[in-house]
Design an enzyme around this catalytic site. Structure first.
Site, PDB file in Angstrom:
ATOM      1  N   SER A   1       0.794  -1.237   0.000  1.00  0.00           N
ATOM      2  CA  SER A   1       0.000   0.000   0.000  1.00  0.00           C
ATOM      3  C   SER A   1       0.823   1.284   0.000  1.00  0.00           C
ATOM      4  O   SER A   1       0.255   2.358  -0.179  1.00  0.00           O
ATOM      5  CB  SER A   1      -0.934   0.022   1.202  1.00  0.00           C
ATOM      6  OG  SER A   1      -2.026  -0.797   0.922  1.00  0.00           O
TER       7      SER A   1
ATOM      8  N   LYS B   1       0.322   3.371  -2.944  1.00  0.00           N
ATOM      9  CA  LYS B   1      -0.845   4.260  -3.084  1.00  0.00           C
ATOM     10  C   LYS B   1      -0.441   5.737  -3.022  1.00  0.00           C
ATOM     11  O   LYS B   1      -1.148   6.599  -3.544  1.00  0.00           O
ATOM     12  CB  LYS B   1      -1.886   3.942  -1.989  1.00  0.00           C
ATOM     13  CG  LYS B   1      -2.518   2.559  -2.151  1.00  0.00           C
ATOM     14  CD  LYS B   1      -3.364   2.179  -0.940  1.00  0.00           C
ATOM     15  CE  LYS B   1      -3.946   0.786  -1.080  1.00  0.00           C
ATOM     16  NZ  LYS B   1      -4.568   0.278   0.141  1.00  0.00           N
TER      17      LYS B   1
ATOM     18  N   TYR C   1      -3.697  -2.343 -10.241  1.00  0.00           N
ATOM     19  CA  TYR C   1      -3.635  -2.215  -8.777  1.00  0.00           C
ATOM     20  C   TYR C   1      -2.758  -3.321  -8.164  1.00  0.00           C
ATOM     21  O   TYR C   1      -1.894  -3.051  -7.327  1.00  0.00           O
ATOM     22  CB  TYR C   1      -5.053  -2.245  -8.186  1.00  0.00           C
ATOM     23  CG  TYR C   1      -5.045  -2.240  -6.675  1.00  0.00           C
ATOM     24  CD1 TYR C   1      -4.795  -1.070  -5.959  1.00  0.00           C
ATOM     25  CD2 TYR C   1      -5.235  -3.429  -5.958  1.00  0.00           C
ATOM     26  CE1 TYR C   1      -4.746  -1.077  -4.570  1.00  0.00           C
ATOM     27  CE2 TYR C   1      -5.194  -3.440  -4.575  1.00  0.00           C
ATOM     28  CZ  TYR C   1      -4.950  -2.269  -3.884  1.00  0.00           C
ATOM     29  OH  TYR C   1      -4.889  -2.275  -2.517  1.00  0.00           O
TER      30      TYR C   1
ATOM     31  N   TYR D   1      -4.611   3.432   8.042  1.00  0.00           N
ATOM     32  CA  TYR D   1      -5.923   2.801   8.172  1.00  0.00           C
ATOM     33  C   TYR D   1      -6.577   3.190   9.497  1.00  0.00           C
ATOM     34  O   TYR D   1      -6.567   4.338   9.888  1.00  0.00           O
ATOM     35  CB  TYR D   1      -5.807   1.275   8.025  1.00  0.00           C
ATOM     36  CG  TYR D   1      -5.007   0.890   6.825  1.00  0.00           C
ATOM     37  CD1 TYR D   1      -5.436   1.276   5.559  1.00  0.00           C
ATOM     38  CD2 TYR D   1      -3.828   0.181   6.928  1.00  0.00           C
ATOM     39  CE1 TYR D   1      -4.702   0.943   4.442  1.00  0.00           C
ATOM     40  CE2 TYR D   1      -3.095  -0.162   5.816  1.00  0.00           C
ATOM     41  CZ  TYR D   1      -3.531   0.232   4.581  1.00  0.00           C
ATOM     42  OH  TYR D   1      -2.809  -0.087   3.490  1.00  0.00           O
TER      43      TYR D   1
ATOM     44  N   VAL E   1       1.265  -3.754   3.806  1.00  0.00           N
ATOM     45  CA  VAL E   1       1.249  -5.060   4.477  1.00  0.00           C
ATOM     46  C   VAL E   1       2.498  -5.906   4.182  1.00  0.00           C
ATOM     47  O   VAL E   1       2.646  -6.989   4.737  1.00  0.00           O
ATOM     48  CB  VAL E   1      -0.030  -5.883   4.186  1.00  0.00           C
ATOM     49  CG1 VAL E   1      -1.263  -5.213   4.755  1.00  0.00           C
ATOM     50  CG2 VAL E   1      -0.183  -6.180   2.707  1.00  0.00           C
TER      51      VAL E   1
HETATM   52  N1  GLU Z   1      -2.227  -5.374  -1.814  1.00  0.00           N
HETATM   53  C1  GLU Z   1      -2.857  -5.245  -0.540  1.00  0.00           C
HETATM   54  C2  GLU Z   1      -4.350  -5.342  -0.712  1.00  0.00           C
HETATM   55  O1  GLU Z   1      -4.866  -4.736  -1.603  1.00  0.00           O
HETATM   56  C3  GLU Z   1      -2.460  -3.929   0.032  1.00  0.00           C
HETATM   57  C4  GLU Z   1      -2.876  -3.781   1.424  1.00  0.00           C
HETATM   58  C5  GLU Z   1      -1.901  -3.003   2.247  1.00  0.00           C
HETATM   59  O2  GLU Z   1      -0.704  -2.963   1.989  1.00  0.00           O
HETATM   60  O3  GLU Z   1      -2.358  -2.413   3.193  1.00  0.00           O
HETATM   61  O4  GLU Z   1      -5.006  -6.033  -0.007  1.00  0.00           O
END
Ligand code: GLU
Length: 306
Positions: free
Chosen positions: A65, A68, A190, A242, A260
């Site tokens: 993430s 992002k 994505y 988050y 993650v």
């Molecule tokens: N690729 C993970 C997902 O979309 C990213 C989640 C993350 O890194 O928080 O579930």
């Protein structure tokens, strides 16, 4: 006075050792579950060009993430304030892949860092670029000067295979008309952006853009206005972790973003970027040691945005 970073990093690494074993490596993406839990690296890059690193700071891992932030910066450059018609700016207080809120908010995701919001941002990149995957890598190459940073196809495939929740989110947003391309095309980009492999050192270097008010320090290239950079930092502070964003702001006091894969990058505007990697995650999906390292870093140096 600049703190003695090498000594400080060693001190922090020693102190956080006791945290190993308290979290769990992400296992919902099988390719990530294979990463050894005891990997640990820290890198600092300053705007003035100093570099400090410790442990596995040069080893590449799945940025997940953290990607992002890069895609959001790209979309913000292109769409400017129109972007906020399609994605909100409020912390979600929900897990990263939550479906519930999206229903209440009729397909306009709460913010660009929950998965739903990131999927909309990715859709926007598909509207602007004939080759969005190449464009994302180009952007990261420009930020880091490292042209061999690449997608990890195994991680991307693994995530696609088990990506039911992300597929559900994308389909739901599409049903509300807020995804314009095909769901498959958006998910493909994505999953690839999440699979990008970078080291702590490369992440810290890349995030200097946000520490340096929108200018890449090494090349002096301006990629964002200082206002855009300020706003991206504000989103990182309020939404970068988050449903743990408030606690992170409280404990660390810096804008940042986690993934993650166990990475966290944070910045001190006008000064530096710091990246930590430790794959064991807490229940919110954030690196246990990563948070601890950054908490100690701001406490011991007295450096924070507050
Ligand atoms: N690729 C993970 C997902 O979309 C990213 C989640 C993350 O890194 O928080 O579930």
């Amino acid at each position: 006075m600049t703190p003695n970073f090498p000594t400080l990093l060693r001190e922090i690494a020693e102190a956080v050792k006791s945290e190993f074993g308290k979290g769990k490596v992400a296992n919902y993406i099988p390719a990530l579950a294979k990463v050894p839990p005891n990997k640990f690296g820290i890198a600092i890059e300053t705007i003035r060009g100093e570099q400090y690193h410790l442990g596995d700071a040069m080893e590449r891992f799945s940025i997940q993430s953290i990607s992002k932030v890069f895609t959001l910066a790209m979309a913000f450059r292109l769409e400017r304030k129109n972007l906020w018609k399609r994605v909100g700016l409020e912390p979600s207080g929900n897990p990263f892949n939550s479906l519930i809120q999206l229903e209440y908010e009729r397909g306009i995701p709460r913010n660009p860092f929950i998965n739903a919001g990131a999927l909309v941002v990715t859709d926007i990149l598909l509207e602007h670029f004939a080759g969005p995957k190449a464009a994302i890598l180009d952007f990261i190459h420009t930020l880091t000067g490292q042209n061999d940073i690449q997608y990890d196809e195994e991680v991307a495939r693994s995530e696609r295979e088990f990506g039911y929740t992300n597929a559900a989110l994308a389909n739901f947003i599409k049903s509300h008309g807020n995804i314009h391309n095909s769901v498959e095309a958006v998910l493909d980009v994505y999953f690839h952006q999440c699979s990008i492999a970078m080291s702590c050192q490369e992440l810290a270097r890349a995030f200097l853009l946000f520490a340096n008010h929108g200018v890449v320090p090494a090349t002096q290239e301006r990629l964002l206005t200082s206002s855009q950079s300020k706003r991206l930092n504000a989103i990182m502070l309020t939404c970068g972790f988050y449903d743990e964003a408030g606690e992170f702001a409280f404990a660390v006091g810096l804008p940042g973003k986690s993934g993650v894969g166990g990475g966290i990058v944070a910045i001190i505007p006008g000064e530096l970027a710091i990246a930590v990697w430790s794959p064991e995650l807490n229940e919110h999906g954030n690196s246990v040691l990563g948070i601890k390292v950054l908490e100690m870093f701001t406490t011991l140096t007295g450096m924070s945005i507050f």
